[in-house]
Design a protein around this motif. Structure first.
Motif, short mmCIF file in Angstrom:
data_model
loop_
_atom_site.label_atom_id
_atom_site.label_comp_id
_atom_site.label_asym_id
_atom_site.label_seq_id
_atom_site.Cartn_x
_atom_site.Cartn_y
_atom_site.Cartn_z
N CYS A 83 -6.68 0.00 -0.68
CA CYS A 83 -6.75 1.46 -0.51
C CYS A 83 -6.23 1.88 0.86
O CYS A 83 -5.46 2.85 0.98
N MET A 84 -6.63 1.13 1.88
CA MET A 84 -6.22 1.43 3.25
C MET A 84 -4.70 1.36 3.41
O MET A 84 -4.08 2.25 4.01
N ALA A 85 -4.09 0.33 2.85
CA ALA A 85 -2.65 0.13 3.01
C ALA A 85 -1.85 1.21 2.29
O ALA A 85 -0.85 1.70 2.82
N VAL A 86 -2.27 1.56 1.08
CA VAL A 86 -1.56 2.61 0.34
C VAL A 86 -1.59 3.92 1.13
O VAL A 86 -0.56 4.59 1.29
N LEU A 87 -2.76 4.29 1.65
CA LEU A 87 -2.87 5.52 2.42
C LEU A 87 -2.02 5.46 3.70
O LEU A 87 -1.31 6.42 4.02
N PHE A 88 -2.09 4.32 4.41
CA PHE A 88 -1.38 4.23 5.68
C PHE A 88 0.13 4.28 5.49
O PHE A 88 0.82 5.06 6.18
N PHE A 89 0.66 3.48 4.59
CA PHE A 89 2.12 3.43 4.45
C PHE A 89 2.67 4.68 3.79
O PHE A 89 3.81 5.07 4.05
N TRP A 90 1.87 5.32 2.93
CA TRP A 90 2.29 6.62 2.39
C TRP A 90 2.41 7.63 3.53
O TRP A 90 3.39 8.38 3.62
N GLY A 91 1.42 7.63 4.43
CA GLY A 91 1.47 8.54 5.57
C GLY A 91 2.56 8.16 6.56
O GLY A 91 3.22 9.03 7.12
N LEU A 92 2.75 6.85 6.77
CA LEU A 92 3.75 6.39 7.73
C LEU A 92 5.16 6.82 7.36
O LEU A 92 6.00 7.07 8.23
#
Length: 297
Positions: A83-92
């Motif tokens: 969950c963390m990675a999907v949110l971070f890279f989507w935002g990045l």
């Protein structure tokens, strides 16, 4: 599992900082991949390759089945990481790298608070005050973003990164517990394998085979992620979560340089100011008073 506690905290800090450095370089590869093939495919194929690399390293190190406690922690951290990675890279993919990293810096303070609740590490009014000061830094960055022409999705990207930072703080705490129950090689392999399995649930609808020119980036990103996980797992086995969380701040330099060199991004003055406020607050909050000597067990 028993680990040596005779190493200097500075050694664990240096190893954790090296792990963060590799992870920061991986972020640049992942931003490029996310822009090219989307966040799901960038993560899915990277973690699949990383699981293969981790499996080979784990088997070479002797392998072995995880303990029941380690398996439970692997599953918990894998779900959080996905969950963390999907949110971070989507935002990045929607905000400059330096701004994304600066916003993620609330995670170490949250880790200090969670460390008190979960690991019973000491925390007091200083950390609470530092957390409030860090929010001023976040507000400074967000206010500067509103004056920049970053596109309509930039605000949502910033919110996604903040949500990811909350999950990352929890991830740091689980990493501390996990490192006491499993070896670094096991963590590096099983972590990637579990995230891959979680992401694979959506593969029938979202997975697309990347173009040949993207596979080089995927492999390099997977190698960097695996090496980073190994180094961080070792470091968290030899140091306190709140103390090692401060190594996160080294990533701002990587993000600013890579964002400028690879993506032509410029660091806004408000991002620098906000990052400075957050880092100062976190370092102040992480300062420790000398502890009284305790009788030997």
């Amino acid at each position: 599992m028993t680990h040596s506690r005779h190493l200097s905290p500075a050694v664990a800090f240096a190893v954790a900082a090296a792990g963060i450095g590799l992870f920061s370089i991986m972020d640049a590869f992942m931003k490029s991949l996310t822009l090219a093939i989307g966040v799901y495919n960038a993560l899915f194929w990277r973690t699949m390759v990383a699981a293969g690399i981790g499996a080979a390293a784990w088997r070479a190190g002797g392998g072995g089945l995880p303990s029941r406690r380690a398996a439970r922690l692997h599953l918990i951290r894998g779900a959080i990481t996905a969950c963390m990675a999907v949110l971070f890279f989507w935002g990045l993919a929607r905000v400059p790298m330096a701004q994304a990293i600066a916003l993620s810096y609330i995670a170490p303070l949250l880790a200090l608070l969670l460390g008190a609740l979960v690991l019973h590490e000491r925390v007091g009014a200083r950390v609470i005050a530092a957390s409030l000061a860090a929010l001023v830094g976040v507000a400074t960055i967000m206010a500067g973003q509103s004056r920049m022409a970053l596109g309509p999705e930039a605000f949502l990207g910033a919110l996604a990164i903040l949500a990811s930072a909350v999950l990352y703080a929890l991830n740091l705490i689980v990493a501390r517990l996990q490192s006491q129950a499993a070896r670094p090689g096991e963590i590096a392999f099983v972590q990637s394998a579990i995230v891959t399995l979680i992401l694979a649930l959506a593969a029938p609808w979202l997975a697309v085979l990347p173009a040949p020119e993207q596979w080089g980036k995927i492999v390099v990103a997977a190698m960097l992620a695996t090496a980073s996980l190994f180094l961080l797992a070792w470091a968290y086995a030899h140091g306190e979560a709140g103390y090692l969380a401060t190594t996160e701040y080294t990533s701002f330099v990587y993000a600013a340089v890579l964002g400028w060199a690879v993506f032509g991004e410029r660091v806004a003055p408000t991002t620098l100011a906000g990052a400075a406020i957050i880092i100062a607050a976190c370092l102040w909050g992480a300062r420790r008073r000398p502890l009284p000597l305790e009788p030997a067990a």
